[in-house]
Design an enzyme around this catalytic site. Structure first.
Site, PDB file in Angstrom:
ATOM      1  N   SER A 198     -84.648  33.336  96.096  1.00 34.21           N
ATOM      2  CA  SER A 198     -85.624  32.252  96.171  1.00 34.21           C
ATOM      3  C   SER A 198     -86.566  32.350  94.973  1.00 34.21           C
ATOM      4  CB  SER A 198     -86.429  32.337  97.472  1.00 34.21           C
ATOM      5  OG  SER A 198     -87.222  33.518  97.487  1.00 34.21           O
ATOM      6  N   HIS A 199     -87.252  31.269  94.672  1.00 33.66           N
ATOM      7  CA  HIS A 199     -88.142  31.252  93.509  1.00 33.66           C
ATOM      8  C   HIS A 199     -89.254  32.274  93.621  1.00 33.66           C
ATOM      9  CE1 HIS A 199     -86.832  26.848  92.571  1.00 33.66           C
ATOM     10  NE2 HIS A 199     -86.147  27.708  91.849  1.00 33.66           N
ATOM     11  N   ILE A 200     -89.826  32.450  94.817  1.00 32.69           N
ATOM     12  CA  ILE A 200     -90.922  33.405  94.975  1.00 32.69           C
ATOM     13  C   ILE A 200     -90.438  34.824  94.697  1.00 32.69           C
ATOM     14  CG2 ILE A 200     -90.550  33.577  97.477  1.00 32.69           C
ATOM     15  CD1 ILE A 200     -93.959  33.871  95.742  1.00 32.69           C
TER      16      ILE A 200
END
Length: 589
Positions: A198-200
Protein backbone atom coordinates in the site's frame (compact mmCIF):
# COMPACT_ATOMS: atom_id res chain seq x y z
CA UNK A 1 -21.90 -18.54 26.29
CA UNK A 2 -19.05 -16.42 27.65
CA UNK A 3 -18.71 -18.65 30.71
CA UNK A 4 -18.99 -21.72 28.52
CA UNK A 5 -15.86 -20.71 26.59
CA UNK A 6 -13.81 -21.83 29.58
CA UNK A 7 -14.84 -25.40 28.82
CA UNK A 8 -13.92 -25.28 25.12
CA UNK A 9 -10.97 -27.48 24.25
CA UNK A 10 -9.01 -25.17 21.92
CA UNK A 11 -6.47 -27.95 21.41
CA UNK A 12 -9.21 -29.75 19.45
CA UNK A 13 -9.72 -27.68 16.26
CA UNK A 14 -12.78 -29.67 15.17
CA UNK A 15 -14.60 -28.69 18.34
CA UNK A 16 -13.66 -25.05 17.81
CA UNK A 17 -14.70 -25.14 14.14
CA UNK A 18 -18.10 -26.51 15.10
CA UNK A 19 -18.56 -23.81 17.74
CA UNK A 20 -17.62 -21.11 15.25
CA UNK A 21 -20.18 -22.52 12.79
CA UNK A 22 -22.94 -22.19 15.38
CA UNK A 23 -21.86 -18.66 16.29
CA UNK A 24 -21.73 -17.53 12.66
CA UNK A 25 -25.15 -18.98 11.91
CA UNK A 26 -26.48 -17.19 15.00
CA UNK A 27 -25.01 -13.89 13.77
CA UNK A 28 -26.53 -14.34 10.31
CA UNK A 29 -29.97 -14.91 11.83
CA UNK A 30 -29.68 -12.13 14.42
CA UNK A 31 -28.35 -9.14 12.51
CA UNK A 32 -29.81 -6.92 9.80
CA UNK A 33 -27.53 -6.19 6.81
CA UNK A 34 -25.69 -9.45 7.39
CA UNK A 35 -24.03 -9.84 3.96
CA UNK A 36 -20.52 -9.85 5.43
CA UNK A 37 -21.49 -12.51 7.96
CA UNK A 38 -23.16 -14.66 5.30
CA UNK A 39 -20.03 -14.67 3.12
CA UNK A 40 -17.82 -15.40 6.13
CA UNK A 41 -20.11 -18.30 7.02
CA UNK A 42 -19.90 -19.70 3.48
CA UNK A 43 -16.11 -19.42 3.69
CA UNK A 44 -16.18 -21.11 7.08
CA UNK A 45 -18.10 -24.10 5.74
CA UNK A 46 -15.42 -24.46 3.06
CA UNK A 47 -12.51 -24.55 5.50
CA UNK A 48 -14.40 -26.93 7.80
CA UNK A 49 -14.69 -29.38 4.91
CA UNK A 50 -11.02 -28.99 3.99
CA UNK A 51 -9.58 -29.23 7.53
CA UNK A 52 -6.04 -30.62 7.64
CA UNK A 53 -4.34 -30.97 10.98
CA UNK A 54 -1.09 -28.99 11.20
CA UNK A 55 -1.42 -27.65 7.63
CA UNK A 56 -0.05 -24.11 7.38
CA UNK A 57 -2.02 -23.19 4.24
CA UNK A 58 -5.27 -24.29 5.87
CA UNK A 59 -4.36 -22.19 8.93
CA UNK A 60 -3.68 -19.13 6.73
CA UNK A 61 -7.06 -19.51 5.00
CA UNK A 62 -8.84 -19.88 8.34
CA UNK A 63 -7.04 -16.89 9.78
CA UNK A 64 -8.08 -14.75 6.79
CA UNK A 65 -11.74 -15.45 7.62
CA UNK A 66 -11.16 -14.52 11.26
CA UNK A 67 -9.32 -11.35 10.18
CA UNK A 68 -12.32 -10.37 8.10
CA UNK A 69 -14.67 -11.12 10.97
CA UNK A 70 -12.62 -8.95 13.31
CA UNK A 71 -12.85 -6.01 10.90
CA UNK A 72 -16.62 -6.48 10.52
CA UNK A 73 -17.13 -6.75 14.28
CA UNK A 74 -15.06 -3.63 14.92
CA UNK A 75 -16.91 -1.62 12.26
CA UNK A 76 -20.32 -2.73 13.58
CA UNK A 77 -19.27 -1.86 17.13
CA UNK A 78 -18.18 1.64 16.09
CA UNK A 79 -21.40 2.11 14.14
CA UNK A 80 -23.57 1.24 17.14
CA UNK A 81 -21.46 3.36 19.47
CA UNK A 82 -21.89 6.43 17.24
CA UNK A 83 -25.64 5.85 16.95
CA UNK A 84 -26.45 5.01 20.57
CA UNK A 85 -23.93 6.73 22.85
CA UNK A 86 -24.99 10.37 22.16
CA UNK A 87 -28.58 9.53 23.17
CA UNK A 88 -27.33 7.65 26.23
CA UNK A 89 -25.32 10.68 27.32
CA UNK A 90 -28.22 13.06 26.72
CA UNK A 91 -30.78 11.00 28.61
CA UNK A 92 -28.30 9.98 31.31
CA UNK A 93 -27.45 13.59 32.09
CA UNK A 94 -31.14 14.54 32.25
CA UNK A 95 -31.86 11.67 34.65
CA UNK A 96 -28.83 12.26 36.84
CA UNK A 97 -27.23 8.91 36.04
CA UNK A 98 -23.60 8.60 37.28
CA UNK A 99 -21.03 9.48 34.58
CA UNK A 100 -19.24 6.12 34.77
CA UNK A 101 -22.52 4.34 34.00
CA UNK A 102 -23.21 6.58 31.01
CA UNK A 103 -19.67 6.11 29.65
CA UNK A 104 -19.97 2.32 29.50
CA UNK A 105 -23.64 2.10 28.51
CA UNK A 106 -23.16 1.32 24.79
CA UNK A 107 -20.16 -0.89 25.48
CA UNK A 108 -22.19 -3.04 27.87
CA UNK A 109 -25.11 -3.11 25.43
CA UNK A 110 -22.80 -4.46 22.71
CA UNK A 111 -21.36 -7.03 25.12
CA UNK A 112 -24.84 -8.48 25.61
CA UNK A 113 -24.96 -9.58 21.97
CA UNK A 114 -23.41 -12.58 20.27
CA UNK A 115 -20.86 -10.33 18.51
CA UNK A 116 -18.94 -9.93 21.77
CA UNK A 117 -18.78 -13.70 22.27
CA UNK A 118 -17.51 -14.12 18.71
CA UNK A 119 -14.76 -11.57 19.39
CA UNK A 120 -13.65 -13.45 22.50
CA UNK A 121 -13.67 -16.73 20.59
CA UNK A 122 -11.50 -15.23 17.83
CA UNK A 123 -9.00 -13.92 20.37
CA UNK A 124 -8.67 -17.42 21.82
CA UNK A 125 -8.28 -19.21 18.49
CA UNK A 126 -6.13 -16.69 16.62
CA UNK A 127 -2.84 -17.45 18.47
CA UNK A 128 -3.30 -21.15 17.74
CA UNK A 129 -3.76 -20.49 14.03
CA UNK A 130 -0.77 -18.14 13.96
CA UNK A 131 1.40 -20.87 15.44
CA UNK A 132 0.27 -23.46 12.87
CA UNK A 133 0.76 -20.92 10.06
CA UNK A 134 4.25 -20.06 11.35
CA UNK A 135 3.29 -16.43 11.97
CA UNK A 136 4.75 -14.42 14.81
CA UNK A 137 3.01 -11.79 16.91
CA UNK A 138 4.52 -9.10 14.68
CA UNK A 139 4.38 -8.57 10.96
CA UNK A 140 7.19 -6.44 9.63
CA UNK A 141 6.21 -4.01 6.86
CA UNK A 142 9.50 -2.12 6.58
CA UNK A 143 12.57 -4.04 7.70
CA UNK A 144 14.70 -1.38 9.38
CA UNK A 145 16.34 -1.52 12.81
CA UNK A 146 15.30 1.40 15.01
CA UNK A 147 14.93 2.49 18.62
CA UNK A 148 12.60 5.12 19.98
CA UNK A 149 10.31 6.24 22.78
CA UNK A 150 6.66 5.23 22.71
CA UNK A 151 3.70 7.57 22.38
CA UNK A 152 0.04 6.79 21.67
CA UNK A 153 -2.39 8.39 19.22
CA UNK A 154 -5.88 7.26 18.32
CA UNK A 155 -5.57 8.22 14.63
CA UNK A 156 -2.21 8.74 12.95
CA UNK A 157 -3.64 11.51 10.77
CA UNK A 158 -4.07 13.72 13.85
CA UNK A 159 -0.30 13.66 14.42
CA UNK A 160 0.98 13.99 10.83
CA UNK A 161 1.74 17.71 11.17
CA UNK A 162 3.74 17.34 14.40
CA UNK A 163 7.53 17.39 14.70
CA UNK A 164 8.92 15.05 17.35
CA UNK A 165 12.19 16.24 18.90
CA UNK A 166 13.36 12.80 20.01
CA UNK A 167 13.17 9.44 18.23
CA UNK A 168 9.54 8.43 18.60
CA UNK A 169 7.57 5.26 18.00
CA UNK A 170 3.84 5.87 17.57
CA UNK A 171 1.31 3.22 18.51
CA UNK A 172 -1.83 4.13 16.54
CA UNK A 173 -5.30 2.66 16.80
CA UNK A 174 -6.16 3.69 13.24
CA UNK A 175 -4.04 4.19 10.14
CA UNK A 176 -5.42 4.86 6.66
CA UNK A 177 -3.63 5.87 3.46
CA UNK A 178 -4.21 9.59 3.97
CA UNK A 179 -1.33 10.26 6.36
CA UNK A 180 2.28 11.30 6.11
CA UNK A 181 4.54 9.81 8.78
CA UNK A 182 5.45 12.69 11.13
CA UNK A 183 8.97 14.06 11.28
CA UNK A 184 10.99 12.48 14.07
CA UNK A 185 8.93 9.26 14.06
CA UNK A 186 11.09 6.20 13.51
CA UNK A 187 8.32 3.58 13.63
CA UNK A 188 4.57 3.20 13.58
CA UNK A 189 2.96 0.25 15.33
CA UNK A 190 -0.70 -0.59 14.84
CA UNK A 191 -3.22 -3.21 15.79
CA UNK A 192 -3.95 -4.01 12.14
CA UNK A 193 -1.32 -3.75 9.45
CA UNK A 194 -1.93 -2.23 6.02
CA UNK A 195 -0.95 -4.19 2.94
CA UNK A 196 2.82 -4.34 2.45
CA UNK A 197 2.52 -2.69 -0.98
CA UNK A 198 0.00 0.00 0.00
CA UNK A 199 1.11 3.60 -0.46
CA UNK A 200 1.42 4.24 3.29
CA UNK A 201 3.76 1.23 3.62
CA UNK A 202 5.89 2.32 0.65
CA UNK A 203 6.19 5.81 2.12
CA UNK A 204 7.30 4.24 5.42
CA UNK A 205 10.08 2.33 3.67
CA UNK A 206 11.04 5.45 1.73
CA UNK A 207 11.70 7.21 5.05
CA UNK A 208 14.36 4.60 5.80
CA UNK A 209 14.21 4.87 9.60
CA UNK A 210 10.42 4.79 9.62
CA UNK A 211 8.97 1.30 9.76
CA UNK A 212 5.48 -0.05 10.16
CA UNK A 213 4.62 -3.14 12.15
CA UNK A 214 1.50 -5.08 12.85
CA UNK A 215 1.31 -5.29 16.60
CA UNK A 216 -0.71 -8.31 17.72
CA UNK A 217 -1.05 -7.28 21.34
CA UNK A 218 -1.39 -3.53 21.77
CA UNK A 219 -2.73 -1.94 24.92
CA UNK A 220 -4.81 1.16 24.22
CA UNK A 221 -3.80 2.81 27.46
CA UNK A 222 -0.67 4.83 28.11
CA UNK A 223 1.09 2.22 30.23
CA UNK A 224 3.99 1.93 27.75
CA UNK A 225 4.64 5.66 27.48
CA UNK A 226 8.28 6.38 28.27
CA UNK A 227 9.46 2.93 27.24
CA UNK A 228 11.84 2.36 24.37
CA UNK A 229 11.07 -0.14 21.64
CA UNK A 230 14.02 -1.67 19.85
CA UNK A 231 13.33 -3.50 16.63
CA UNK A 232 15.04 -5.26 13.79
CA UNK A 233 13.89 -6.97 10.64
CA UNK A 234 12.84 -10.20 12.30
CA UNK A 235 11.87 -9.46 15.88
CA UNK A 236 10.88 -6.74 18.32
CA UNK A 237 11.50 -6.42 21.99
CA UNK A 238 10.76 -3.72 24.52
CA UNK A 239 12.78 -2.55 27.45
CA UNK A 240 12.49 0.31 29.89
CA UNK A 241 15.34 2.73 29.41
CA UNK A 242 16.40 6.14 30.64
CA UNK A 243 16.74 8.95 28.12
CA UNK A 244 20.46 8.99 28.79
CA UNK A 245 20.60 5.40 27.58
CA UNK A 246 19.78 6.39 24.01
CA UNK A 247 22.17 8.11 21.67
CA UNK A 248 19.91 10.64 19.96
CA UNK A 249 22.24 11.23 17.05
CA UNK A 250 22.81 7.57 16.30
CA UNK A 251 19.11 6.81 16.27
CA UNK A 252 17.54 9.76 14.54
CA UNK A 253 20.20 10.71 12.03
CA UNK A 254 19.15 8.17 9.42
CA UNK A 255 15.56 9.46 9.42
CA UNK A 256 16.45 13.11 8.84
CA UNK A 257 15.47 13.73 5.22
CA UNK A 258 18.04 15.06 2.82
CA UNK A 259 17.08 17.93 0.56
CA UNK A 260 15.97 16.57 -2.80
CA UNK A 261 16.53 18.89 -5.73
CA UNK A 262 14.31 19.06 -8.78
CA UNK A 263 13.52 21.73 -11.30
CA UNK A 264 10.26 23.45 -12.03
CA UNK A 265 8.94 22.46 -15.45
CA UNK A 266 7.88 24.94 -18.11
CA UNK A 267 4.88 24.68 -20.41
CA UNK A 268 5.85 23.05 -23.70
CA UNK A 269 3.20 24.90 -25.69
CA UNK A 270 0.89 21.86 -25.87
CA UNK A 271 -1.91 21.16 -23.41
CA UNK A 272 -2.07 17.48 -24.36
CA UNK A 273 0.33 14.85 -25.70
CA UNK A 274 0.00 11.37 -27.14
CA UNK A 275 2.18 8.55 -25.80
CA UNK A 276 4.54 8.85 -28.78
CA UNK A 277 5.24 12.48 -27.85
CA UNK A 278 6.04 11.89 -24.16
CA UNK A 279 9.35 13.33 -22.93
CA UNK A 280 10.71 14.03 -19.47
CA UNK A 281 10.25 17.77 -20.01
CA UNK A 282 6.62 17.31 -20.97
CA UNK A 283 5.27 14.67 -18.56
CA UNK A 284 6.30 12.87 -15.36
CA UNK A 285 8.11 9.59 -14.78
CA UNK A 286 4.84 7.66 -14.59
CA UNK A 287 3.99 8.53 -18.20
CA UNK A 288 7.54 8.09 -19.49
CA UNK A 289 7.84 4.64 -17.92
CA UNK A 290 4.61 3.51 -19.56
CA UNK A 291 5.86 4.82 -22.92
CA UNK A 292 8.85 2.47 -22.70
CA UNK A 293 6.60 -0.49 -21.87
CA UNK A 294 4.31 0.19 -24.82
CA UNK A 295 7.10 -0.54 -27.27
CA UNK A 296 9.08 -3.16 -25.36
CA UNK A 297 6.87 -5.68 -23.55
CA UNK A 298 5.63 -8.84 -25.30
CA UNK A 299 2.25 -8.59 -27.01
CA UNK A 300 0.56 -10.85 -24.44
CA UNK A 301 1.18 -8.18 -21.77
CA UNK A 302 -1.29 -5.41 -22.52
CA UNK A 303 -0.94 -1.67 -21.84
CA UNK A 304 -4.18 0.39 -21.60
CA UNK A 305 -4.64 3.23 -24.10
CA UNK A 306 -3.39 6.58 -22.78
CA UNK A 307 -2.66 10.27 -23.37
CA UNK A 308 -1.55 13.03 -20.98
CA UNK A 309 -2.08 16.62 -19.99
CA UNK A 310 1.38 18.16 -19.87
CA UNK A 311 3.41 20.04 -17.28
CA UNK A 312 2.22 23.62 -17.17
CA UNK A 313 -1.25 22.82 -18.51
CA UNK A 314 -2.76 23.71 -15.13
CA UNK A 315 -0.87 26.99 -14.79
CA UNK A 316 -1.65 27.97 -18.40
CA UNK A 317 -5.35 27.13 -18.02
CA UNK A 318 -5.46 29.10 -14.77
CA UNK A 319 -4.07 32.20 -16.49
CA UNK A 320 -6.64 32.00 -19.30
CA UNK A 321 -9.18 34.82 -19.32
CA UNK A 322 -11.99 32.40 -18.37
CA UNK A 323 -10.28 31.93 -14.96
CA UNK A 324 -9.08 35.46 -14.24
CA UNK A 325 -10.90 35.96 -10.92
CA UNK A 326 -10.13 32.45 -9.68
CA UNK A 327 -6.44 32.88 -10.55
CA UNK A 328 -6.18 35.97 -8.33
CA UNK A 329 -7.88 34.18 -5.46
CA UNK A 330 -5.65 31.12 -5.75
CA UNK A 331 -2.49 33.26 -5.86
CA UNK A 332 -3.50 34.98 -2.61
CA UNK A 333 -4.35 31.67 -0.93
CA UNK A 334 -1.08 30.03 -2.01
CA UNK A 335 0.87 32.94 -0.56
CA UNK A 336 -0.85 32.34 2.79
CA UNK A 337 -0.03 28.62 2.63
CA UNK A 338 3.65 29.24 1.95
CA UNK A 339 3.70 31.69 4.85
CA UNK A 340 2.65 28.82 7.12
CA UNK A 341 -1.16 28.93 7.18
CA UNK A 342 -1.95 25.28 6.37
CA UNK A 343 -5.65 25.85 7.03
CA UNK A 344 -5.78 27.46 3.56
CA UNK A 345 -4.74 24.24 1.79
CA UNK A 346 -8.32 23.00 1.64
CA UNK A 347 -9.52 26.38 0.39
CA UNK A 348 -6.95 26.29 -2.43
CA UNK A 349 -8.29 22.91 -3.52
CA UNK A 350 -11.87 24.16 -3.42
CA UNK A 351 -10.94 27.19 -5.54
CA UNK A 352 -9.24 25.00 -8.19
CA UNK A 353 -12.45 22.97 -8.51
CA UNK A 354 -14.20 26.18 -9.64
CA UNK A 355 -11.91 26.61 -12.67
CA UNK A 356 -13.39 26.71 -16.17
CA UNK A 357 -11.89 24.76 -19.07
CA UNK A 358 -10.33 27.03 -21.71
CA UNK A 359 -11.87 26.16 -25.11
CA UNK A 360 -8.41 25.72 -26.67
CA UNK A 361 -7.48 23.14 -24.03
CA UNK A 362 -10.74 21.22 -24.50
CA UNK A 363 -10.27 21.16 -28.28
CA UNK A 364 -6.68 19.95 -28.05
CA UNK A 365 -7.44 17.27 -25.45
CA UNK A 366 -10.38 15.97 -27.49
CA UNK A 367 -8.16 15.66 -30.57
CA UNK A 368 -5.46 13.71 -28.67
CA UNK A 369 -7.96 11.41 -26.97
CA UNK A 370 -9.74 10.56 -30.21
CA UNK A 371 -6.49 9.96 -32.11
CA UNK A 372 -5.33 7.62 -29.31
CA UNK A 373 -8.57 5.60 -29.65
CA UNK A 374 -9.77 6.49 -26.19
CA UNK A 375 -13.47 7.32 -25.81
CA UNK A 376 -14.05 11.08 -25.71
CA UNK A 377 -16.32 11.81 -22.70
CA UNK A 378 -18.16 14.55 -24.55
CA UNK A 379 -19.64 12.03 -27.00
CA UNK A 380 -22.02 10.97 -24.24
CA UNK A 381 -23.16 14.51 -23.49
CA UNK A 382 -21.96 17.60 -21.69
CA UNK A 383 -22.58 16.01 -18.30
CA UNK A 384 -20.08 13.26 -19.04
CA UNK A 385 -17.43 15.83 -20.05
CA UNK A 386 -18.14 17.77 -16.85
CA UNK A 387 -17.31 14.62 -14.86
CA UNK A 388 -14.00 14.33 -16.72
CA UNK A 389 -13.15 18.01 -16.22
CA UNK A 390 -13.94 17.75 -12.51
CA UNK A 391 -11.66 14.70 -12.23
CA UNK A 392 -8.81 16.59 -13.95
CA UNK A 393 -9.20 19.48 -11.51
CA UNK A 394 -9.17 17.09 -8.54
CA UNK A 395 -5.82 15.72 -9.70
CA UNK A 396 -4.40 19.23 -10.09
CA UNK A 397 -5.79 20.25 -6.70
CA UNK A 398 -4.14 17.29 -4.97
CA UNK A 399 -0.84 19.18 -5.09
CA UNK A 400 -2.30 21.10 -2.15
CA UNK A 401 -3.57 18.20 -0.03
CA UNK A 402 -2.13 18.25 3.48
CA UNK A 403 -0.43 14.85 3.19
CA UNK A 404 1.52 15.91 0.11
CA UNK A 405 2.40 19.35 1.44
CA UNK A 406 3.75 17.99 4.74
CA UNK A 407 5.70 15.25 2.96
CA UNK A 408 7.37 17.82 0.72
CA UNK A 409 8.23 19.97 3.74
CA UNK A 410 9.74 16.98 5.50
CA UNK A 411 11.85 16.07 2.45
CA UNK A 412 12.82 19.75 2.01
CA UNK A 413 11.23 19.86 -1.44
CA UNK A 414 10.29 23.28 -2.76
CA UNK A 415 6.52 22.91 -3.05
CA UNK A 416 6.30 25.83 -5.49
CA UNK A 417 8.45 23.87 -7.99
CA UNK A 418 5.96 21.00 -8.20
CA UNK A 419 4.24 20.73 -11.58
CA UNK A 420 1.40 18.32 -12.19
CA UNK A 421 0.95 16.46 -15.45
CA UNK A 422 -2.08 14.18 -15.72
CA UNK A 423 -1.83 10.70 -17.21
CA UNK A 424 -5.16 9.76 -18.79
CA UNK A 425 -5.77 6.02 -19.10
CA UNK A 426 -8.53 3.67 -20.02
CA UNK A 427 -9.89 1.90 -16.93
CA UNK A 428 -9.54 -1.85 -17.28
CA UNK A 429 -12.49 -3.40 -15.43
CA UNK A 430 -10.74 -6.58 -14.42
CA UNK A 431 -11.30 -9.58 -12.21
CA UNK A 432 -8.24 -8.90 -10.06
CA UNK A 433 -5.74 -6.09 -9.51
CA UNK A 434 -2.18 -6.64 -8.35
CA UNK A 435 0.98 -4.87 -7.22
CA UNK A 436 4.39 -6.50 -7.66
CA UNK A 437 7.72 -5.68 -6.07
CA UNK A 438 10.36 -7.55 -8.02
CA UNK A 439 12.70 -7.46 -5.02
CA UNK A 440 11.05 -8.82 -1.88
CA UNK A 441 10.57 -5.71 0.32
CA UNK A 442 10.38 -7.77 3.52
CA UNK A 443 13.50 -9.90 3.13
CA UNK A 444 15.39 -7.65 0.65
CA UNK A 445 15.94 -10.82 -1.42
CA UNK A 446 16.58 -9.72 -5.02
CA UNK A 447 15.91 -13.25 -6.29
CA UNK A 448 12.38 -13.24 -4.88
CA UNK A 449 9.28 -11.52 -6.26
CA UNK A 450 6.62 -10.34 -3.80
CA UNK A 451 3.05 -9.67 -5.02
CA UNK A 452 -0.32 -8.71 -3.57
CA UNK A 453 -3.70 -9.28 -5.27
CA UNK A 454 -7.24 -8.03 -4.63
CA UNK A 455 -10.57 -8.50 -6.35
CA UNK A 456 -11.77 -5.55 -8.40
CA UNK A 457 -9.85 -2.28 -8.69
CA UNK A 458 -6.44 -1.88 -7.07
CA UNK A 459 -7.42 1.11 -4.93
CA UNK A 460 -8.46 -1.25 -2.11
CA UNK A 461 -4.85 -2.47 -2.06
CA UNK A 462 -2.77 0.69 -2.53
CA UNK A 463 -5.29 2.71 -0.50
CA UNK A 464 -4.98 0.41 2.54
CA UNK A 465 -8.67 -0.46 2.72
CA UNK A 466 -9.64 -2.62 5.75
CA UNK A 467 -8.55 -6.25 5.49
CA UNK A 468 -5.64 -7.82 3.68
CA UNK A 469 -4.78 -8.64 0.10
CA UNK A 470 -3.80 -12.12 -1.02
CA UNK A 471 0.00 -12.32 -1.12
CA UNK A 472 2.55 -14.66 -2.62
CA UNK A 473 6.31 -14.88 -3.06
CA UNK A 474 8.12 -16.71 -5.83
CA UNK A 475 11.72 -17.26 -6.88
CA UNK A 476 12.66 -15.79 -10.24
CA UNK A 477 14.40 -19.08 -11.01
CA UNK A 478 11.12 -21.00 -10.71
CA UNK A 479 8.08 -18.85 -11.48
CA UNK A 480 5.67 -21.79 -11.27
CA UNK A 481 6.36 -22.49 -7.59
CA UNK A 482 4.73 -19.52 -5.86
CA UNK A 483 4.11 -19.75 -2.12
CA UNK A 484 0.97 -18.09 -0.74
CA UNK A 485 1.84 -16.13 2.41
CA UNK A 486 -1.64 -14.75 3.18
CA UNK A 487 -5.19 -15.14 1.91
CA UNK A 488 -7.58 -12.23 1.24
CA UNK A 489 -9.73 -10.67 3.93
CA UNK A 490 -10.78 -7.41 2.22
CA UNK A 491 -14.42 -6.67 2.97
CA UNK A 492 -15.22 -4.78 -0.21
CA UNK A 493 -14.13 -4.64 -3.82
CA UNK A 494 -14.35 -1.58 -6.06
CA UNK A 495 -15.74 -1.97 -9.57
CA UNK A 496 -16.14 0.50 -12.40
CA UNK A 497 -18.01 0.57 -15.66
CA UNK A 498 -16.04 1.40 -18.80
CA UNK A 499 -14.41 4.70 -17.99
CA UNK A 500 -11.23 6.79 -17.86
CA UNK A 501 -8.89 7.37 -14.93
CA UNK A 502 -6.90 10.57 -14.48
CA UNK A 503 -3.60 9.83 -12.70
CA UNK A 504 -1.33 12.35 -10.99
CA UNK A 505 2.08 12.49 -12.68
CA UNK A 506 4.08 15.24 -11.00
CA UNK A 507 7.76 16.09 -11.27
CA UNK A 508 8.03 15.36 -7.51
CA UNK A 509 7.48 11.60 -7.78
CA UNK A 510 9.99 8.78 -8.23
CA UNK A 511 12.91 11.04 -7.33
CA UNK A 512 16.09 9.56 -5.89
CA UNK A 513 15.48 9.32 -2.15
CA UNK A 514 11.82 10.38 -2.45
CA UNK A 515 9.21 8.04 -3.88
CA UNK A 516 6.13 10.20 -3.32
CA UNK A 517 3.94 7.08 -3.50
CA UNK A 518 0.27 7.98 -3.23
CA UNK A 519 0.90 11.58 -2.17
CA UNK A 520 -1.15 13.01 -5.01
CA UNK A 521 -4.54 11.81 -6.19
CA UNK A 522 -5.74 9.74 -9.11
CA UNK A 523 -9.43 10.03 -9.94
CA UNK A 524 -11.78 7.80 -11.95
CA UNK A 525 -14.24 9.82 -14.03
CA UNK A 526 -17.34 7.95 -12.83
CA UNK A 527 -18.29 6.82 -9.37
CA UNK A 528 -17.09 3.32 -8.56
CA UNK A 529 -19.36 0.65 -7.12
CA UNK A 530 -18.58 -0.94 -3.76
CA UNK A 531 -19.33 -4.67 -3.61
CA UNK A 532 -19.22 -6.89 -0.53
CA UNK A 533 -16.85 -9.69 -1.52
CA UNK A 534 -17.60 -13.41 -1.55
CA UNK A 535 -14.45 -15.56 -1.60
CA UNK A 536 -16.17 -18.90 -1.00
CA UNK A 537 -16.15 -19.96 -4.67
CA UNK A 538 -13.29 -17.84 -5.99
CA UNK A 539 -10.82 -20.09 -7.86
CA UNK A 540 -7.87 -18.00 -6.67
CA UNK A 541 -8.38 -19.43 -3.17
CA UNK A 542 -8.40 -23.19 -3.60
CA UNK A 543 -8.16 -24.03 -7.32
CA UNK A 544 -4.47 -24.90 -7.35
CA UNK A 545 -3.99 -25.14 -11.17
CA UNK A 546 -5.75 -21.78 -11.65
CA UNK A 547 -3.73 -20.20 -8.86
CA UNK A 548 -0.41 -21.55 -10.17
CA UNK A 549 -1.10 -20.36 -13.71
CA UNK A 550 -2.24 -16.89 -12.64
CA UNK A 551 0.60 -16.28 -10.18
CA UNK A 552 3.27 -17.46 -12.62
CA UNK A 553 1.99 -15.11 -15.35
CA UNK A 554 1.89 -12.16 -12.95
CA UNK A 555 5.42 -12.96 -11.76
CA UNK A 556 6.62 -13.41 -15.35
CA UNK A 557 5.34 -9.92 -16.23
CA UNK A 558 7.24 -8.54 -13.25
CA UNK A 559 10.47 -10.25 -14.23
CA UNK A 560 10.20 -9.09 -17.86
CA UNK A 561 9.68 -5.47 -16.80
CA UNK A 562 12.53 -5.62 -14.28
CA UNK A 563 14.83 -6.93 -17.03
CA UNK A 564 13.78 -4.04 -19.31
CA UNK A 565 14.68 -1.40 -16.72
CA UNK A 566 17.65 -3.21 -15.20
CA UNK A 567 16.57 -2.59 -11.61
CA UNK A 568 13.83 -3.75 -9.16
CA UNK A 569 10.39 -2.47 -10.11
CA UNK A 570 7.14 -1.51 -8.37
CA UNK A 571 4.43 -2.58 -10.84
CA UNK A 572 0.65 -2.17 -10.80
CA UNK A 573 -1.59 -4.20 -13.03
CA UNK A 574 -4.91 -5.87 -13.72
CA UNK A 575 -6.05 -9.35 -14.70
CA UNK A 576 -9.06 -9.46 -17.01
CA UNK A 577 -10.31 -12.76 -18.45
CA UNK A 578 -6.85 -14.23 -17.91
CA UNK A 579 -5.01 -11.39 -19.70
CA UNK A 580 -2.37 -9.36 -17.85
CA UNK A 581 -2.58 -5.56 -18.16
CA UNK A 582 0.18 -3.34 -16.74
CA UNK A 583 -0.97 0.16 -15.80
CA UNK A 584 2.11 1.49 -14.02
CA UNK A 585 5.79 0.68 -13.39
CA UNK A 586 8.43 2.61 -11.48
CA UNK A 587 11.69 1.96 -9.65
CA UNK A 588 11.08 0.10 -6.40
CA UNK A 589 11.86 1.89 -3.15
Amino acid sequence: MEKGLKNVNFANPLEVLFLFSLMLENLCLSIVNDEDYIYCTKDWYRICESYKSGNSQWALQTKAILDRLQVVLAERSQYHHKRIQPSAQYLGNLLGVPKWTIDIFTEELIRLGCSAIMSILINHFDPILRKVANLGCWQVISAVEVSGFVTFVNELITAQDKVYRRPTIIIASKVTDDEEIPEGVVAVLMADTPDVLSHISIRARNNMACITFSLYLVSNDNSMTGYCFRTNATKCFVMEINRSGLSYSSIISSSIPRGVTFNRKTFCGKYAASVEEFTGEMVGAKSCNIKLLCSRVPSYIKIPMLVALTFGAFETALQDKVNKDIANKIATLCKSVHNGDLSRLKVVQEAILLMNAPPSMTYELEHKIRSSKLPWPGDEGNERWSYAWQAIKKVWASKWNERAFLSCQKAKLNHENICMAVLIQEVVCGDYAFVIHTKNPLSADAIEIYAEIVKGLGETLVGAYPGHAMTFVVKKTNLKSAMVTSYPSKLTGLYSKKSIIFRSDSNAEDLEGFAGAGLFDSVIMVKVEKVVLDYSKDPIIDDKPFQTSLFSRIAEAGKIIEDLYGCPQDIEGVVKDGTIFVVQARPQI
